[in-house]
Motif scaffolding. Structure first.
Motif, PDB file in Angstrom:
ATOM      1  N   LYS A 105       0.818  -1.165   0.067  1.00  0.00           N
ATOM      2  CA  LYS A 105       0.097  -0.136  -0.016  1.00  0.00           C
ATOM      3  C   LYS A 105       0.726   1.446   0.188  1.00  0.00           C
ATOM      4  O   LYS A 105       0.369   2.260  -0.315  1.00  0.00           O
ATOM      5  N   THR A 106       2.081   1.216   0.562  1.00  0.00           N
ATOM      6  CA  THR A 106       2.900   2.424   0.812  1.00  0.00           C
ATOM      7  C   THR A 106       3.961   2.487  -0.270  1.00  0.00           C
ATOM      8  O   THR A 106       4.844   3.470  -0.291  1.00  0.00           O
ATOM      9  N   TYR A 108       7.020   1.351   0.603  1.00  0.00           N
ATOM     10  CA  TYR A 108       7.951   1.094   1.816  1.00  0.00           C
ATOM     11  C   TYR A 108       8.547  -0.328   1.635  1.00  0.00           C
ATOM     12  O   TYR A 108       7.569  -1.141   1.360  1.00  0.00           O
TER      13      TYR A 108
END
Length: 131
Positions: A105-106, A108
């Protein structure tokens, strides 16, 4: 990077953490080590705890009442008693899928997550019921 030698003091600190299963604070480790070597300073103990945590030989557990140290290095969760300050391991498996979901989702690269559950331990609940 400069090679760090393993000193007698560093080994005393590591042994003191490994001898306990209660996630001791730096002050508790200092007292344990001081009982063995009365010449060791608080600063030496603190520096060695931080060195050992940074080098992956100990886990630095950050909780609200004091930083704690753990010799258990696998990914796991902790419980903090908000009344007496006791810290213990949570008897649940680490959920790596949360790392993967958050990464997706990010964007990262998630290395791990750390969770500290807070509540009152059975001992403190018992004390408050009987006072």
């Amino acid at each position: 990077m400069k090679q760090q030698r393993n000193t007698k003091q560093r080994q005393l600190v590591l042994d003191a953490v490994r001898a306990r299963c209660d996630h001791p604070s730096a002050d508790q480790i200092y007292l344990d080590v001081r009982a063995i070597d009365d010449k060791i300073s608080r600063g030496t103990v603190y520096r060695n705890l931080n060195f050992l945590a940074q080098n992956g030989e100990l886990l630095h557990v950050k909780v609200s009442n004091a930083d704690r140290f753990d010799c258990r290095l696998d990914f796991h969760y902790h419980l903090l008693c908000t009344e007496c300050g006791a810290v213990c391991d949570v008897p649940l498996s680490y959920h790596a899928e949360l790392d993967q979901q958050l990464a997706a989702k990010t964007g990262y690269v998630i290395e791990r997550h750390r969770t500290v559950f807070e509540g009152r331990c059975p001992g403190c609940q018992h004390k408050s019921e009987h006072s």
